[in-house]
Design a protein around this motif. Structure first.
Motif, short mmCIF file in Angstrom:
data_model
loop_
_atom_site.label_atom_id
_atom_site.label_comp_id
_atom_site.label_asym_id
_atom_site.label_seq_id
_atom_site.Cartn_x
_atom_site.Cartn_y
_atom_site.Cartn_z
N ALA A 49 -58.55 -50.10 -94.13
CA ALA A 49 -57.18 -49.81 -93.68
C ALA A 49 -57.13 -49.70 -92.16
CB ALA A 49 -56.69 -48.52 -94.33
N LEU A 50 -58.11 -49.03 -91.55
CA LEU A 50 -58.13 -48.89 -90.10
C LEU A 50 -58.25 -50.25 -89.42
CD1 LEU A 50 -60.49 -45.79 -89.76
CD2 LEU A 50 -58.00 -45.86 -89.43
N MET A 51 -59.03 -51.15 -90.02
CA MET A 51 -59.23 -52.47 -89.43
C MET A 51 -57.93 -53.27 -89.41
SD MET A 51 -61.17 -54.61 -88.00
CE MET A 51 -60.82 -56.32 -87.55
N ILE A 52 -57.19 -53.28 -90.52
CA ILE A 52 -55.97 -54.08 -90.55
C ILE A 52 -54.88 -53.47 -89.68
CG2 ILE A 52 -54.91 -53.01 -92.59
CD1 ILE A 52 -54.05 -55.81 -93.47
N ILE A 53 -54.89 -52.13 -89.52
CA ILE A 53 -53.93 -51.50 -88.62
C ILE A 53 -54.19 -51.94 -87.18
CG2 ILE A 53 -53.24 -49.28 -87.62
CD1 ILE A 53 -53.67 -48.05 -90.41
N ALA A 54 -55.46 -51.91 -86.77
CA ALA A 54 -55.80 -52.35 -85.42
C ALA A 54 -55.51 -53.84 -85.23
CB ALA A 54 -57.28 -52.06 -85.14
N TYR A 55 -55.82 -54.62 -86.25
CA TYR A 55 -55.58 -56.07 -86.16
C TYR A 55 -54.08 -56.36 -86.04
CZ TYR A 55 -55.84 -61.02 -87.37
OH TYR A 55 -55.74 -62.40 -87.35
N THR A 56 -53.27 -55.64 -86.79
CA THR A 56 -51.82 -55.83 -86.73
C THR A 56 -51.29 -55.54 -85.34
OG1 THR A 56 -51.60 -55.26 -89.07
CG2 THR A 56 -49.62 -55.10 -87.72
N ALA A 57 -51.79 -54.46 -84.73
CA ALA A 57 -51.35 -54.14 -83.36
C ALA A 57 -51.72 -55.27 -82.40
CB ALA A 57 -51.99 -52.82 -82.91
N GLY A 58 -52.92 -55.83 -82.58
CA GLY A 58 -53.33 -56.94 -81.72
C GLY A 58 -52.47 -58.18 -81.92
N ILE A 59 -52.15 -58.52 -83.17
CA ILE A 59 -51.31 -59.69 -83.45
C ILE A 59 -49.90 -59.48 -82.91
CG2 ILE A 59 -50.25 -61.05 -85.29
CD1 ILE A 59 -53.19 -61.70 -84.76
N HIS A 60 -49.40 -58.24 -83.02
CA HIS A 60 -48.07 -57.95 -82.48
C HIS A 60 -48.05 -58.18 -80.96
CE1 HIS A 60 -44.09 -56.20 -82.29
NE2 HIS A 60 -44.50 -55.32 -81.39
N ALA A 61 -49.08 -57.73 -80.27
CA ALA A 61 -49.17 -57.95 -78.83
C ALA A 61 -49.28 -59.44 -78.51
CB ALA A 61 -50.38 -57.18 -78.26
N CYS A 62 -50.05 -60.16 -79.29
CA CYS A 62 -50.17 -61.61 -79.09
C CYS A 62 -48.82 -62.30 -79.30
CB CYS A 62 -51.21 -62.20 -80.04
SG CYS A 62 -52.92 -61.76 -79.64
N GLY A 63 -48.06 -61.84 -80.27
CA GLY A 63 -46.74 -62.41 -80.50
C GLY A 63 -45.82 -62.21 -79.31
N LEU A 64 -45.86 -61.03 -78.70
CA LEU A 64 -45.05 -60.78 -77.50
C LEU A 64 -45.49 -61.67 -76.35
CD1 LEU A 64 -44.83 -56.88 -77.64
CD2 LEU A 64 -43.15 -58.56 -78.43
N LEU A 65 -46.80 -61.91 -76.23
CA LEU A 65 -47.30 -62.81 -75.20
C LEU A 65 -46.80 -64.24 -75.42
CD1 LEU A 65 -49.16 -63.42 -72.78
CD2 LEU A 65 -51.05 -63.71 -74.42
N ILE A 66 -46.79 -64.69 -76.67
CA ILE A 66 -46.30 -66.03 -76.98
C ILE A 66 -44.83 -66.17 -76.59
CG2 ILE A 66 -45.71 -67.56 -78.92
CD1 ILE A 66 -48.33 -66.69 -80.23
N LEU A 67 -44.05 -65.15 -76.84
CA LEU A 67 -42.63 -65.20 -76.47
C LEU A 67 -42.45 -65.41 -74.97
CD1 LEU A 67 -41.00 -62.38 -78.65
CD2 LEU A 67 -40.83 -64.85 -78.96
N ARG A 68 -43.35 -64.84 -74.19
CA ARG A 68 -43.24 -64.97 -72.73
C ARG A 68 -43.71 -66.32 -72.21
NH1 ARG A 68 -45.39 -59.18 -70.26
NH2 ARG A 68 -43.80 -57.84 -71.23
N THR A 69 -44.62 -66.97 -72.94
CA THR A 69 -45.26 -68.19 -72.41
C THR A 69 -44.86 -69.47 -73.12
OG1 THR A 69 -47.18 -67.91 -73.86
CG2 THR A 69 -47.26 -66.83 -71.70
N ARG A 70 -44.19 -69.40 -74.27
CA ARG A 70 -44.01 -70.61 -75.07
C ARG A 70 -43.13 -71.65 -74.41
NH1 ARG A 70 -40.44 -68.26 -80.17
NH2 ARG A 70 -38.48 -67.92 -79.03
N GLU A 71 -42.22 -71.25 -73.52
CA GLU A 71 -41.35 -72.21 -72.85
C GLU A 71 -42.12 -72.99 -71.78
OE1 GLU A 71 -38.41 -72.90 -73.85
OE2 GLU A 71 -38.35 -71.31 -75.35
N LYS A 72 -43.21 -72.42 -71.29
CA LYS A 72 -43.97 -73.06 -70.21
C LYS A 72 -45.16 -73.85 -70.75
CE LYS A 72 -42.80 -69.28 -67.05
NZ LYS A 72 -43.34 -68.19 -66.18
N ASN A 73 -45.92 -73.24 -71.63
CA ASN A 73 -47.13 -73.89 -72.16
C ASN A 73 -47.53 -73.19 -73.46
OD1 ASN A 73 -48.74 -71.52 -71.41
ND2 ASN A 73 -48.48 -72.27 -69.30
N ARG A 74 -48.65 -73.61 -73.98
CA ARG A 74 -49.15 -73.04 -75.24
C ARG A 74 -50.34 -72.12 -75.00
NH1 ARG A 74 -47.55 -76.43 -79.62
NH2 ARG A 74 -49.45 -75.94 -80.78
#
Length: 468
Positions: A49-74
């Protein structure tokens, strides 16, 4: 907590009462689902459970990063995918690559220096990694809006499918979480029938085949006649199908009782007349995921015939590696990849599906036997056991038969030929379950449940795909 245990049955029944008492508040239902999902993972080990909680937080942060960069590059997507795959590879494949690197160093006369990593592989990591990749790619393609952290957490941890699939797609599953109106229990009849069918498949039929033939033969293949070994192999083919499709039926039924739908994962795979059709019917959520997120990005069929075959072989080898970090799974994937390439060569010379059109019965039986032969490497614990099993099939004709194998093999052939009809009838019954009178539901479910529980071997069968 096994989904087949009495403990889970009691937990799920009480949870359903609480869950549907909050029907006017979908957000509360989502919170209850997320808490239940983490509880079930933690019941196996708190680390999961602790692992998936930490992983979810990381994926959420990655999603926010994608929102900032997807118009410029991948670049944001590339970084997110690298992190997701590295996380999976570290836990699931570190020892596999460590052994290879150390063996290469030893062969070169150097001292092996890569240490072992003594850590438990998180339960469900393969499936929630695939779920997260679907989310990240859909976000990059602007197919979906960024999910809130609670919605993303439930998408990744949804307990019916986190342990062994099916693999959900973000653009299909997230809207079921972010519903604005109260959920409705529309297919409860189908859900209950699927659960009863799952018990019959997993607890009785699959466990009986394993206990009677498959497990004894694979435990000591050298001690059996070739026909006994063939019977054990075919029994395992059916056991694996019944176990995995039964698990899918079970979790699909559980999801329906929660107001969710999961993707179709099986469409009578052993009715296929060639390997292409087999993979269109077997573990569909995985095969389509590999097609969309691996085969097509590699180039698919866009760069010539031979490049297409190379991409196909790479996809199948990686599919094998996904199932397990050993040479056996690479060989299993290679067999399917080579079989698909040879099938494409035949299609090029003779016409697409020509053999199946000319000799449908022979094509059906040969496909089943080829798939079964590949299962040897899937089931065996190591390469030595696989080779011992193949040796038994090819050479052990003078030993005494321990089973009445000729008669049972004939029964297997009859079952294979009747299987497409049985699959169609079962699907028709499920599709028309809404027409079933409410009074008829309890005796049908009671009969299926009684058959499963009273005739099955002792113990609770494990879900084979939970280990992947």
């Amino acid at each position: 907590m096994s989904f087949l245990s009495l403990e889970f049955s009691g937990f799920f029944l009480l949870f359903l009462i609480l869950y549907w008492s909050c029907v006017r508040w979908p957000d509360v239902q989502n919170t209850l689902l997320l808490a239940a999902s983490y509880f079930i993972l933690a019941s196996a080990h708190p680390w999961f459970a602790l692992m998936i909680i930490a992983y979810t937080a990381g994926i959420h942060a990655c999603g926010l990063l994608i929102l900032r960069t997807r118009e410029k590059n991948r670049a944001g997507l590339a970084l997110a995918l690298v992190l997701a795959v590295l996380n999976l590879a570290t836990f699931k494949y570190f020892d596999f690559f460590r052994d290879g690197i150390n063996a290469a160093l030893t062969a070169a006369g150097l001292a092996p220096w890569v240490p072992a990593l003594q850590i438990m592989v998180p339960l469900g990591i393969s499936f929630y990694t695939f779920h997260s990749i679907s989310y990240l790619v859909s976000l990059q393609r602007a197919e979906i809006q960024a999910a809130s952290l609670p919605a993303l957490a439930l998408y990744l941890a949804f307990f019916p499918s986190v342990v062994a699939g099916p693999i959900n797609r973000a653009r299909v599953f997230l809207p079921q979480i972010d519903c604005n109106s109260p959920r409705q229990l529309l297919q409860y009849r189908k859900g209950l029938l699927l659960i009863a069918l799952a018990l019959l498949k997993v607890v009785y039929l699959g466990a009986w085949l394993a206990d009677t033939w498959a497990d004894p033969v694979f435990a000591n293949p050298a001690g059996y006649h070739a026909l006994d070994a063939l019977l054990g192999l075919l029994a395992y083919s059916w056991q694996l199908y019944l176990n995995f499709s039964g698990y899918t039926d079970l979790v699909t039924g559980l999801a329906l009782l929660l107001g969710f739908t999961l993707p179709v994962n099986f469409r009578a795979p052993y009715a296929a007349g060639n390997l292409r059709h087999f993979w269109e019917r077997w573990h569909i959520s995985l095969s389509t995921w590999i097609r969309d997120y691996l085969y097509i990005p590699l180039g698919g069929s866009r760069h010539g015939w031979w490049r297409t075959q190379a991409n196909l072989m790479i996809a199948m080898l990686l599919s094998g590696l996904w199932h397990g970090s050993s040479a056996n799974f690479l060989i299993w994937g290679g067999i399917h990849g080579l079989g698909m390439v040879l099938l494409n060569i035949g299609d090029r010379w003779l016409g697409r599906d020509r053999i199946q059109q000319v000799t449908p019965v022979l094509a059906h039986v040969c496909t089943f036997l080829l798939v079964s032969a590949a299962w040897i490497f899937f089931r065996s614990t190591d390469l030595d056991q696989s080779l011992a099993f193949l040796n038994t099939l090819c050479t052990h004709y003078n030993q005494a038969l321990q089973f009445n194998s000729p008669l049972y093999l004939l029964g297997m052939w009859v079952a294979l030929r009747l299987y497409p009809l049985a699959a169609r009838m079962t699907q028709w019954g499920l599709d028309n379950s809404h027409r079933l009178p409410g009074a008829a539901l309890p005796p049908i479910i009671g009969l299926l449940g009684w058959l499963a529980l009273s005739l099955s071997p002792p113990g609770i069968p494990a879900f084979i795909y939970a280990s992947f």
